[in-house]
Design a protein around this motif. Structure first.
Motif, PDB file in Angstrom:
ATOM      1  N   ASP A  95       0.833  -1.201   0.000  1.00 13.90           N
ATOM      2  CA  ASP A  95       0.000   0.000   0.000  1.00 13.90           C
ATOM      3  C   ASP A  95       0.872   1.257   0.000  1.00 13.90           C
ATOM      4  O   ASP A  95       2.100   1.199   0.139  1.00 13.90           O
ATOM      5  N   PHE A  96       0.216   2.391  -0.156  1.00 12.82           N
ATOM      6  CA  PHE A  96       0.871   3.685  -0.274  1.00 12.82           C
ATOM      7  C   PHE A  96       1.648   4.047   0.987  1.00 12.82           C
ATOM      8  O   PHE A  96       2.735   4.632   0.924  1.00 12.82           O
ATOM      9  N   ALA A  97       1.111   3.727   2.143  1.00 11.67           N
ATOM     10  CA  ALA A  97       1.766   4.085   3.408  1.00 11.67           C
ATOM     11  C   ALA A  97       3.086   3.334   3.573  1.00 11.67           C
ATOM     12  O   ALA A  97       4.101   3.906   3.974  1.00 11.67           O
ATOM     13  N   ALA A  98       3.079   2.033   3.279  1.00  8.54           N
ATOM     14  CA  ALA A  98       4.313   1.246   3.393  1.00  8.54           C
ATOM     15  C   ALA A  98       5.365   1.751   2.414  1.00  8.54           C
ATOM     16  O   ALA A  98       6.546   1.827   2.740  1.00  8.54           O
ATOM     17  N   LYS A  99       4.934   2.105   1.206  1.00 10.38           N
ATOM     18  CA  LYS A  99       5.856   2.647   0.202  1.00 10.38           C
ATOM     19  C   LYS A  99       6.535   3.910   0.723  1.00 10.38           C
ATOM     20  O   LYS A  99       7.752   4.084   0.576  1.00 10.38           O
ATOM     21  N   ASN A 100       5.764   4.793   1.366  1.00  8.46           N
ATOM     22  CA  ASN A 100       6.339   6.038   1.880  1.00  8.46           C
ATOM     23  C   ASN A 100       7.300   5.797   3.020  1.00  8.46           C
ATOM     24  O   ASN A 100       8.330   6.478   3.137  1.00  8.46           O
ATOM     25  N   ILE A 101       7.007   4.838   3.874  1.00  2.99           N
ATOM     26  CA  ILE A 101       7.931   4.508   4.973  1.00  2.99           C
ATOM     27  C   ILE A 101       9.271   4.053   4.421  1.00  2.99           C
ATOM     28  O   ILE A 101      10.332   4.517   4.840  1.00  2.99           O
TER      29      ILE A 101
END
Length: 587
Positions: free
Chosen positions: A376-382
């Motif tokens: 997901d987008f959140a994991a990618k940003n982390i």
């Protein structure tokens, strides 16, 4: 190679290297950033960087460090290129610390450039003197110490030109005149190689040239590096072609005898390198400026193996300036020093650099980036924010799959594991709530288990938490069980090697909400909950988004902001993501 590196590290830790220069510091020296310090932890140090970044200048300083040596042999003032020492930095200077042996304390020695001249001493505008310690430069020494007494071997491979090439390619005059001189003088060189009296007009033989035949050990090492089997190698130092120079005369198993006139420049360079290093005393300082010049990639790899072997055998300290990715590949990070030009045009030295980072700086691009898929987008940003903090974004592409983890595992994974290209480059970083803690060990499988399709399929489900289909050949006879089992084994191997999970069995939203920034910025929202959990984290995100932006449509904007703030903090979760990135980076 790893074994040789580990052995050398252990030798260094146990004090096997005597008269060892531990570090060198440049309070003010040429165009290096004032105060630059280079630690020489590993006995082979490789200086890496683009042309004109200060690598050779560092070698010159090291050349001038020992007793009775001076870097003025390479760097001196002229009217065209004057050395100007003005401003607040004072005189050009450097200091270094060395140990005589394991029991000795570090002795620091300062060397300073100054003009010398008196009634009793010849004037020298480029004199380097061992001077008293300067505390403001960071020295700990209380008294003036003697320089280290250490033999130095310096080889600049850009300047290693044979006697023949000096005349034929670089001397003035027309081609016919050069050929005439070489023909006339070659008879004396032939006598020298054959051990006969040269009878050169106007000078005794010993003044004109000397020859040495290399022993079997030297021939064996040169043969290994160059991929030729040498029967005989003779090296002559002479001035038969007007200027002092070096000639070689060799015979291989597959050829008749030939001189440097018919040898490659790399062949002459390697012969000179091995000869001079083998003749050097134990504990010598070996300085090599671009040894890869004119040597093909296979020879460079063998040269690196030789340098590791001879460093261990003769307890040498070796410092190399290089542009070769082959020489730095797989070397320990403490061995690599990366020279970078800063915004002021001065040269910085970055230490403890992984060889891939140094290779990237040399090439300015990475052609075989690793790809990290998140769900997901959140994991990618982390992951992306951690990569930025680690200065490793250039080595990765980070993607996320809008369909979530099940689509990623059931649709994408079968493709990843069936192609070597993808297996080597694609990695999964999944949300922590997907982690199963299943441990797959192929060696523990019984013969019956590894031939049982149902058992292997169940192992895959235990590992990934979902059923993953094996795509195999079919037909009227049904699926081929051997291919199905092989596919499940590949899934399990990929799970072991290439699948990672966010820490603390957490989803990315929970990880971000646990940051100090969130607690300080949104206390009324976060403190309403007793615990932040995987179940309520997304709902809390929606509440914060509504408070910040007036609605829940800016979740992605909030994720980007909180991921950035989270990456600036120190936390166990961030350290674990860094460990994951490093593990992928090193694969």
């Amino acid at each position: 190679m790893d074994k040789e590196i580990d052995t050398i590290k252990n030798m260094k830790e146990n004090g096997a290297f005597k008269k060892y220069i531990e570090y060198i510091v440049f309070p003010y020296y040429k165009n290096l950033v004032p105060g630059t310090k280079i630690n020489l932890e590993f006995p082979i140090t490789i200086l890496v960087g683009k042309n004109g970044s200060g690598k050779s200048s560092t070698l010159h300083a090291l050349y001038g460090a020992p007793y009775w040596k001076t870097c003025a042999d390479f760097w001196f003032s002229t009217e065209v290129d004057p050395i100007e020492e003005t401003g607040g930095e004072g005189k050009n200077r450097f200091f270094y610390g060395y140990r005589e042996d394991k029991q000795s304390e570090i002795k620091e020695v300062m060397k300073t450039r100054m003009r010398r001249g008196s009634k009793t001493k010849e004037e020298d505008p480029d004199y380097w003197e061992t001077s008293k310690p300067i505390k403001k430069d960071g020295m700990t020494a209380q008294t003036r110490n003697d320089p280290v007494k250490k033999e130095v071997v310096y080889l600049d491979f850009r300047a290693e030109v044979s006697a023949f090439d000096k005349i034929f390619h670089f001397a003035k005059g027309d081609i016919s005149g050069k050929k005439d001189l070489l023909r006339k003088r070659s008879k004396y060189l032939n006598r020298l190689f054959n051990g006969e009296a040269m009878r050169f007009p106007g000078a005794p033989d010993e003044k004109v040239g000397v020859v040495k035949e290399l022993n079997d050990e030297m021939k064996k090492k040169i043969s290994s590096i160059l991929g030729k089997e040498y029967v005989s190698i003779k090296v002559a130092e002479h001035s038969l072609f007007k200027n002092p120079g070096t000639s070689i005369y060799v015979k291989t198993k597959l050829s008749s005898r030939y001189s440097e006139a018919n040898a490659g420049s790399g062949e002459v360079a390697v012969i000179q390198l091995v000869k001079k290093i083998e003749e050097a005393q134990e504990y010598s300082l070996i300085l090599l400026d671009e040894p890869e010049v004119s040597i093909h990639p296979g020879a460079q790899e063998k040269l690196k193996e030789y340098l590791l072997e001879v460093t261990k055998r003769k307890k040498l300290q070796v410092v190399i300036s290089s542009h070769s990715p082959i020489l730095i590949r797989d070397m320990p990070s403490e061995a690599i020093k990366l020279y970078i030009t800063n915004s002021q045009g001065r040269f910085e030295v970055k230490e403890n650099v992984d060889y891939r980072e140094a290779f990237y700086d040399l090439e300015d691009c990475v052609s075989d980036k690793k790809i990290i898929f998140c769900e997901d987008f959140a994991a990618k940003n982390i992951v992306e924010q951690v990569l930025k903090r680690m200065d490793k974004t250039q080595y990765f592409d980070v993607e996320f799959n809008p369909g979530g983890e099940k689509t990623l595992l059931t649709k994408y994974l079968p493709t990843f594991v069936t192609h070597d290209f993808f297996k080597e480059r694609v990695f999964l970083v999944l949300d922590g709530d997907m982690q199963t803690d299943y441990v797959y060990n192929a060696e523990e499988l019984t013969v019956k288990q590894e031939k049982d399709v149902s058992y292997m399929k169940e192992c895959v489900k235990k590992a990934y938490g979902v059923d993953i289909q094996a795509y195999v050949d079919g037909g009227n006879g049904g699926k081929r069980e051997d291919q199905e089992i092989a596919a499940y084994k590949e899934y399990l191997k990929y799970y072991t090697d290439s699948v990672f999970y966010l820490p603390s069995k957490s989803i990315p939203e929970k990880i971000l909400l646990e940051s100090q920034y969130v607690k300080q910025q949104y206390p009324s929202i976060v403190n309403e909950k007793v615990d932040i959990t995987n179940d309520n984290a997304k709902k809390i995100f929606a509440t914060i988004s509504e408070a910040d932006y007036g609605n829940e449509e800016h979740i992605n904007d909030l994720i980007q902001k909180l991921a950035y703030k989270w990456s600036m903090e120190d936390s166990s979760n961030k350290k674990r993501v860094e460990e994951i990135v490093n593990e992928i980076y090193k694969k």
